[in-house]
Design a protein around this motif. Sequence first.
Motif, PDB file in Angstrom:
ATOM      1  N   LEU A  25       0.820  -1.215   0.000  1.00  0.00           N
ATOM      2  CA  LEU A  25       0.000   0.000   0.000  1.00  0.00           C
ATOM      3  C   LEU A  25       0.858   1.270   0.000  1.00  0.00           C
ATOM      4  O   LEU A  25       0.501   2.260  -0.645  1.00  0.00           O
ATOM      5  CB  LEU A  25      -0.966  -0.005   1.176  1.00  0.00           C
ATOM      6  CG  LEU A  25      -2.111  -1.011   1.053  1.00  0.00           C
ATOM      7  CD1 LEU A  25      -2.969  -1.009   2.309  1.00  0.00           C
ATOM      8  CD2 LEU A  25      -2.963  -0.725  -0.170  1.00  0.00           C
ATOM      9  N   GLY A  26       1.987   1.251   0.702  1.00  0.00           N
ATOM     10  CA  GLY A  26       2.900   2.393   0.665  1.00  0.00           C
ATOM     11  C   GLY A  26       3.466   2.594  -0.732  1.00  0.00           C
ATOM     12  O   GLY A  26       3.533   3.718  -1.246  1.00  0.00           O
ATOM     13  N   LEU A  27       3.856   1.508  -1.378  1.00  0.00           N
ATOM     14  CA  LEU A  27       4.377   1.552  -2.743  1.00  0.00           C
ATOM     15  C   LEU A  27       3.319   2.050  -3.717  1.00  0.00           C
ATOM     16  O   LEU A  27       3.578   2.928  -4.545  1.00  0.00           O
ATOM     17  CB  LEU A  27       4.863   0.158  -3.147  1.00  0.00           C
ATOM     18  CG  LEU A  27       5.476   0.002  -4.536  1.00  0.00           C
ATOM     19  CD1 LEU A  27       6.810   0.728  -4.590  1.00  0.00           C
ATOM     20  CD2 LEU A  27       5.661  -1.468  -4.859  1.00  0.00           C
ATOM     21  N   ALA A  28       2.106   1.508  -3.604  1.00  0.00           N
ATOM     22  CA  ALA A  28       1.011   1.909  -4.491  1.00  0.00           C
ATOM     23  C   ALA A  28       0.687   3.395  -4.330  1.00  0.00           C
ATOM     24  O   ALA A  28       0.499   4.106  -5.330  1.00  0.00           O
ATOM     25  CB  ALA A  28      -0.221   1.056  -4.221  1.00  0.00           C
ATOM     26  N   GLY A  29       0.622   3.862  -3.096  1.00  0.00           N
ATOM     27  CA  GLY A  29       0.320   5.279  -2.867  1.00  0.00           C
ATOM     28  C   GLY A  29       1.393   6.192  -3.425  1.00  0.00           C
ATOM     29  O   GLY A  29       1.096   7.198  -4.072  1.00  0.00           O
ATOM     30  N   SER A  30       2.638   5.841  -3.212  1.00  0.00           N
ATOM     31  CA  SER A  30       3.741   6.659  -3.715  1.00  0.00           C
ATOM     32  C   SER A  30       3.792   6.626  -5.238  1.00  0.00           C
ATOM     33  O   SER A  30       4.012   7.646  -5.888  1.00  0.00           O
ATOM     34  CB  SER A  30       5.059   6.160  -3.122  1.00  0.00           C
ATOM     35  OG  SER A  30       6.093   7.067  -3.368  1.00  0.00           O
ATOM     36  N   TYR A  31       3.565   5.468  -5.804  1.00  0.00           N
ATOM     37  CA  TYR A  31       3.554   5.346  -7.269  1.00  0.00           C
ATOM     38  C   TYR A  31       2.407   6.163  -7.853  1.00  0.00           C
ATOM     39  O   TYR A  31       2.563   6.833  -8.869  1.00  0.00           O
ATOM     40  CB  TYR A  31       3.425   3.871  -7.679  1.00  0.00           C
ATOM     41  CG  TYR A  31       3.443   3.686  -9.171  1.00  0.00           C
ATOM     42  CD1 TYR A  31       4.629   3.817  -9.891  1.00  0.00           C
ATOM     43  CD2 TYR A  31       2.278   3.398  -9.868  1.00  0.00           C
ATOM     44  CE1 TYR A  31       4.660   3.659 -11.252  1.00  0.00           C
ATOM     45  CE2 TYR A  31       2.293   3.244 -11.237  1.00  0.00           C
ATOM     46  CZ  TYR A  31       3.477   3.377 -11.930  1.00  0.00           C
ATOM     47  OH  TYR A  31       3.494   3.233 -13.290  1.00  0.00           O
TER      48      TYR A  31
ATOM     49  N   VAL B  90       5.286   0.089  10.199  1.00  0.00           N
ATOM     50  CA  VAL B  90       5.725   1.442   9.829  1.00  0.00           C
ATOM     51  C   VAL B  90       6.951   1.388   8.916  1.00  0.00           C
ATOM     52  O   VAL B  90       7.013   2.108   7.911  1.00  0.00           O
ATOM     53  CB  VAL B  90       6.020   2.285  11.091  1.00  0.00           C
ATOM     54  CG1 VAL B  90       6.711   3.581  10.739  1.00  0.00           C
ATOM     55  CG2 VAL B  90       4.736   2.569  11.837  1.00  0.00           C
ATOM     56  N   ILE B  91       7.908   0.538   9.233  1.00  0.00           N
ATOM     57  CA  ILE B  91       9.124   0.454   8.420  1.00  0.00           C
ATOM     58  C   ILE B  91       8.795  -0.059   7.021  1.00  0.00           C
ATOM     59  O   ILE B  91       9.291   0.474   6.017  1.00  0.00           O
ATOM     60  CB  ILE B  91      10.184  -0.428   9.124  1.00  0.00           C
ATOM     61  CG1 ILE B  91      10.720   0.305  10.348  1.00  0.00           C
ATOM     62  CG2 ILE B  91      11.315  -0.798   8.172  1.00  0.00           C
ATOM     63  CD1 ILE B  91      11.554  -0.555  11.274  1.00  0.00           C
ATOM     64  N   ALA B  92       7.949  -1.077   6.922  1.00  0.00           N
ATOM     65  CA  ALA B  92       7.573  -1.612   5.613  1.00  0.00           C
ATOM     66  C   ALA B  92       6.831  -0.564   4.784  1.00  0.00           C
ATOM     67  O   ALA B  92       7.080  -0.422   3.578  1.00  0.00           O
ATOM     68  CB  ALA B  92       6.722  -2.864   5.780  1.00  0.00           C
ATOM     69  N   ALA B  93       5.938   0.177   5.418  1.00  0.00           N
ATOM     70  CA  ALA B  93       5.220   1.239   4.700  1.00  0.00           C
ATOM     71  C   ALA B  93       6.190   2.319   4.238  1.00  0.00           C
ATOM     72  O   ALA B  93       6.090   2.821   3.110  1.00  0.00           O
ATOM     73  CB  ALA B  93       4.141   1.848   5.593  1.00  0.00           C
TER      74      ALA B  93
END
Length: 186
Positions: free
Chosen positions: A73-79, A124-127
């Motif tokens: 989800l962090g990757l998707a949001g940033s992308y 948190v670290i993974a996000a």
Amino acid sequence: MNSNTNHIQTCYKHPNRQTVLRCNQCGRPICLDCAVSTPTGYRCKECIKEQQRRFNNSIPRDYIFAGLIAFILGLAGSYFLIVLRILSGIFALLLGPSIGMLVVKLVRAVTQKRRSSTLNHVTVIAAGIGAGLPLLSNVFRILQSIVVGNFRLLFSNTLEIGWGVAFLVLLCSVILSNMKGFSIRR
């Protein structure tokens, strides 16, 4: 005369230290070094450890699932921010908290509401890693624009990184603040 007044109470761990404190859980006498202040009074470190053991109930697979959910989800949001270059500032401010809450809800559902401070940190670290990876392309574009001397491109890429960092900070802050549970500090 009362026999309790003649009895000198000493710490159960430090018999050479006199004390008037008792653990409000188990009742053992404790000195100031052994006492942990809680909202309901002083407790011994053993009772605190037992309480934390009941609180920290996550299992190994929880870390894997939480890390995967947060990373994806962090990757998707940033992308998504990179794709929406024109409105990335507005979306960074909206997406960070929204995706952060989504991560928290999904992690709680997948882990069946088990919890631990390590689970919070893994999430948190993974996000943060997921949200930070797409920003690396902008770092390389900034370096390229410096070498080429294209300052217009330098400005736009720096601005994109700024919004990406804002997204990352909001994402991680929302996750950490909403996953934190009860903790006792000395």
